[in-house]
Every structure is written in C-alpha cells, then in structure tokens.
Write a protein that holds these residues in place. Structure first.
Motif, PDB file in Angstrom:
ATOM      1  N   UNK A 133       0.831  -1.209   0.000  1.00 15.38           N
ATOM      2  CA  UNK A 133       0.000   0.000   0.000  1.00 15.38           C
ATOM      3  C   UNK A 133       0.862   1.256   0.000  1.00 15.38           C
ATOM      4  N   UNK A 134       2.090   1.141   0.461  1.00 16.76           N
ATOM      5  CA  UNK A 134       2.964   2.303   0.613  1.00 16.76           C
ATOM      6  C   UNK A 134       3.725   2.645  -0.666  1.00 16.76           C
ATOM      7  N   UNK A 135       3.472   1.939  -1.754  1.00 13.34           N
ATOM      8  CA  UNK A 135       4.163   2.229  -3.005  1.00 13.34           C
ATOM      9  C   UNK A 135       3.555   3.457  -3.688  1.00 13.34           C
ATOM     10  N   UNK A 136       4.430   4.347  -4.152  1.00  8.11           N
ATOM     11  CA  UNK A 136       3.968   5.537  -4.845  1.00  8.11           C
ATOM     12  C   UNK A 136       5.108   6.193  -5.600  1.00  8.11           C
ATOM     13  N   UNK A 137       4.862   7.355  -6.207  1.00  9.92           N
ATOM     14  CA  UNK A 137       5.921   8.064  -6.934  1.00  9.92           C
ATOM     15  C   UNK A 137       7.090   8.404  -5.999  1.00  9.92           C
ATOM     16  N   UNK A 138       8.296   8.235  -6.490  1.00  6.68           N
ATOM     17  CA  UNK A 138       9.475   8.441  -5.646  1.00  6.68           C
ATOM     18  C   UNK A 138       9.645   9.883  -5.196  1.00  6.68           C
ATOM     19  N   UNK A 139       9.105  10.829  -5.956  1.00  8.50           N
ATOM     20  CA  UNK A 139       9.168  12.233  -5.530  1.00  8.50           C
ATOM     21  C   UNK A 139       8.274  12.501  -4.323  1.00  8.50           C
ATOM     22  N   UNK A 140       7.351  11.593  -4.034  1.00  5.96           N
ATOM     23  CA  UNK A 140       6.325  11.831  -3.020  1.00  5.96           C
ATOM     24  C   UNK A 140       6.571  11.088  -1.714  1.00  5.96           C
ATOM     25  N   UNK A 141       7.823  10.773  -1.392  1.00  2.00           N
ATOM     26  CA  UNK A 141       8.112   9.975  -0.205  1.00  2.00           C
ATOM     27  C   UNK A 141       9.054  10.710   0.739  1.00  2.00           C
ATOM     28  N   UNK A 142       9.029  10.275   2.001  1.00  2.00           N
ATOM     29  CA  UNK A 142       9.958  10.772   3.012  1.00  2.00           C
ATOM     30  C   UNK A 142      10.145   9.672   4.042  1.00  2.00           C
ATOM     31  N   UNK A 143      11.359   9.591   4.589  1.00  2.00           N
ATOM     32  CA  UNK A 143      11.681   8.535   5.559  1.00  2.00           C
ATOM     33  C   UNK A 143      12.651   9.090   6.591  1.00  2.00           C
ATOM     34  N   UNK A 163       0.384   8.546  -2.714  1.00  2.00           N
ATOM     35  CA  UNK A 163       0.264   7.622  -3.836  1.00  2.00           C
ATOM     36  C   UNK A 163      -0.214   8.345  -5.099  1.00  2.00           C
ATOM     37  N   UNK A 164      -0.175   7.629  -6.211  1.00  2.64           N
ATOM     38  CA  UNK A 164      -0.618   8.209  -7.469  1.00  2.64           C
ATOM     39  C   UNK A 164      -2.079   8.607  -7.455  1.00  2.64           C
ATOM     40  N   UNK A 165      -2.885   7.953  -6.610  1.00  2.00           N
ATOM     41  CA  UNK A 165      -4.306   8.316  -6.491  1.00  2.00           C
ATOM     42  C   UNK A 165      -4.539   9.447  -5.488  1.00  2.00           C
ATOM     43  N   UNK A 166      -3.437  10.053  -5.005  1.00  2.53           N
ATOM     44  CA  UNK A 166      -3.423  11.196  -4.080  1.00  2.53           C
ATOM     45  C   UNK A 166      -3.735  10.810  -2.635  1.00  2.53           C
ATOM     46  N   UNK A 167      -3.922   9.528  -2.369  1.00  3.66           N
ATOM     47  CA  UNK A 167      -4.115   9.122  -0.983  1.00  3.66           C
ATOM     48  C   UNK A 167      -2.781   9.193  -0.235  1.00  3.66           C
ATOM     49  N   UNK A 168      -2.848   9.646   1.010  1.00  6.17           N
ATOM     50  CA  UNK A 168      -1.647   9.856   1.819  1.00  6.17           C
ATOM     51  C   UNK A 168      -1.602   8.814   2.931  1.00  6.17           C
ATOM     52  N   UNK A 169      -0.439   8.199   3.094  1.00  6.64           N
ATOM     53  CA  UNK A 169      -0.251   7.200   4.143  1.00  6.64           C
ATOM     54  C   UNK A 169       0.990   7.526   4.969  1.00  6.64           C
ATOM     55  N   UNK A 170       0.906   7.224   6.254  1.00  6.14           N
ATOM     56  CA  UNK A 170       2.063   7.337   7.144  1.00  6.14           C
ATOM     57  C   UNK A 170       2.254   5.984   7.821  1.00  6.14           C
TER      58      UNK A 170
END
Length: 274
Positions: A133-143, A163-170
């Motif tokens: 579920x945590x997979x998304x565009x690489x520009x949109x991540x932080x760790x 994510x590409x569907x604009x949903x945000x996960x932490x």
C-alpha cells in the motif's frame, strides 16, 4: 473457500501469534507517538523476538539483492502501524506531526531523506516495510529513523507517501531490541543539515570530558556538514563551544562562519543556524 485452522500446523499458529494484528487502542498505549488527528489505522502488527534490520540509509538493488547504505540488525519487538491520512491533509503535515513528537524526546535522528534521494519507493514498500500500500511516486516519499534514549532503548522509523491516487499514508515502525545496541550510532552529515535547516537548531551530545573519542566524531560530522553547505553560518553554544569552534577552524572551516554563543547547555553542543 472454507478456512481450516488445523492446516496451519504449529509453525503457522506460532506465526499468527507473533505477527498478530494490533488493535488501535493497544497501539496508542504501546507506541511512543500519537496518530495524526482523524487518521485511519489500515494495517498493523506486533511481532515478538523477531530478527529485524533498522535501515539508516538509502536503499538500492544490487544483483537482485536489497542493499542499504547502513543498517542495524538485531532481535526484538517490532510494532508496525500504517495510517491513512484524511483529506485535505498532505504527507508533509502527517510527517511533521510525527517527527516533532520524536524530536521532543531524548535521542538522535540517524537518517532523514526525502523524494528520490531515498531510493526506490517500490523497494521501501515491498521489501523494507512489507506493505505494498505504501508504493507511490518516488518524488512523493519521506523517511526517517530515530534512536530514542529511553528505557528500554527504541528505534522509531517513519515513512510517508502520497500515492498516485493522491491518498496519503504514514507508516510507523517501533523496534525495541531485546538487548540494547551498545554501538554509538551517528547521523549522516546530510541528515544533520536537513534537520538544522528544518528546525533551526541541533543538539549534539558531544561531551569531551565524558568521552573524547565520541566527541571528536561529532566534531568531524559537524565539519562535514558545514563543508556540504558552504553558505551556512552557525552559532555554537554550550560549555564546550570555544573548544569545538577552535577544532572546526583547525579542520579548515572559516572562522567567519562560526560564532561562539552562550555557555549552555552543559556537556552538550547546541548548534543554531544564523
């Protein structure tokens, strides 16, 4: 399809117990940080006595094997929790909410990356964090990962993704080693620089009197941080500030970039961005 419990066998039953889902109220009691307001818990687990690697650097695949720049591997309790952040809040808000809670506790941030510098989001999601579920565009991540100087010792990792569907996960991982990691762990200079730019200050446990070798290692990291941003000017505060400033000049940092501040805190160095 019918579900037959006996087909699991003893090993399967044990795995179910060790990696059982954790209820939201249980997580709130066990985790050292609170969830983002209005966030929905979408996945969780609590594993006891698991062999776990705390990743403290960027990742990549080499010869079909996952490679981390740095990691600490040992056995302990691993709690995982994945939250969906409610609209219209973005990942920056969720990440900062959790990060500020961690920074308010005694400890050290060991690694912090954003965007493409973190590496492949697919590797993070599927091989490090074990949650597709945590997979998304690489520009949109932080760790980030932080070592907390608590009793017992803990490592807490945060991963945020849009994510590409604009949903945000932490995603939160809290790892408690069975035996404390005795090795002194240091942040990367890039992590120190990001934190200084973001927060305006850094507290460093560089106590020369207590441990000269560790203190020198911190001075070397400050030197490398300053060399990575030649426009940065800092104020060095603490009872050891004059000695640390002198060492930095001896290492080649221009004195115009350094300012000796107040004599507090005792036994530590407070770096303030000017």
């Amino acid at each position: 399809m019918p579900f037959f419990l006996p087909t699991l066998g003893f090993a399967g039953l044990l795995l179910c117990v060790l990696a059982r889902p954790a209820a939201a109220d249980e997580l709130s009691e066990r985790l050292v940080l609170s969830a983002f307001p209005g966030a929905t818990l979408v996945d969780s687990s609590n594993e006891a006595a698991v062999d776990h690697a705390v990743v403290m650097g960027s990742i990549r695949r080499i010869n079909n094997q996952l490679r981390a720049e740095r990691e600490v591997r040992t056995t302990g309790e691993l709690i995982r929790a994945t939250y969906r952040i409610p609209d219209p809040h973005d990942r920056h808000e969720a990440f900062e909410h959790a990060k500020e809670q961690l920074l308010a506790q005694p400890g050290s941030m060991l690694f912090f990356c954003q965007g493409r510098e973190c590496g492949s989001s697919s590797l993070w999601a599927n091989q490090v964090l074990n949650n597709s579920t945590l997979y998304g565009p690489e520009d949109n991540q932080a760790y980030l990962v932080m070592q907390l100087d608590s009793e017992p010792q803990r490592f807490v990792s945060l991963y945020a993704i849009t994510r590409g569907n604009r949903r945000v996960y932490l995603h939160v991982e809290q790892f408690t080693p069975e035996q404390p990691v005795a090795e002194t762990l240091y942040p990367t200079p890039a992590t120190m620089l990001k934190l200084l730019h973001a927060e305006g200050q850094l507290v460093i446990p560089a106590n020369h009197a207590a441990d000269p070798e560790t203190a020198q290692a911190w001075v070397n990291l400050i030197n490398r941080m300053l060399r990575s941003d030649t426009r940065l000017r800092i104020s060095v505060n603490g009872d050891q500030a004059p000695a640390v400033t002198r060492q930095l000049v001896e290492l080649g940092i221009r004195s115009q970039r350094l300012e000796v501040g107040e004599a507090l805190p005792l036994g530590a160095i407070l770096i303030i961005k000017l």
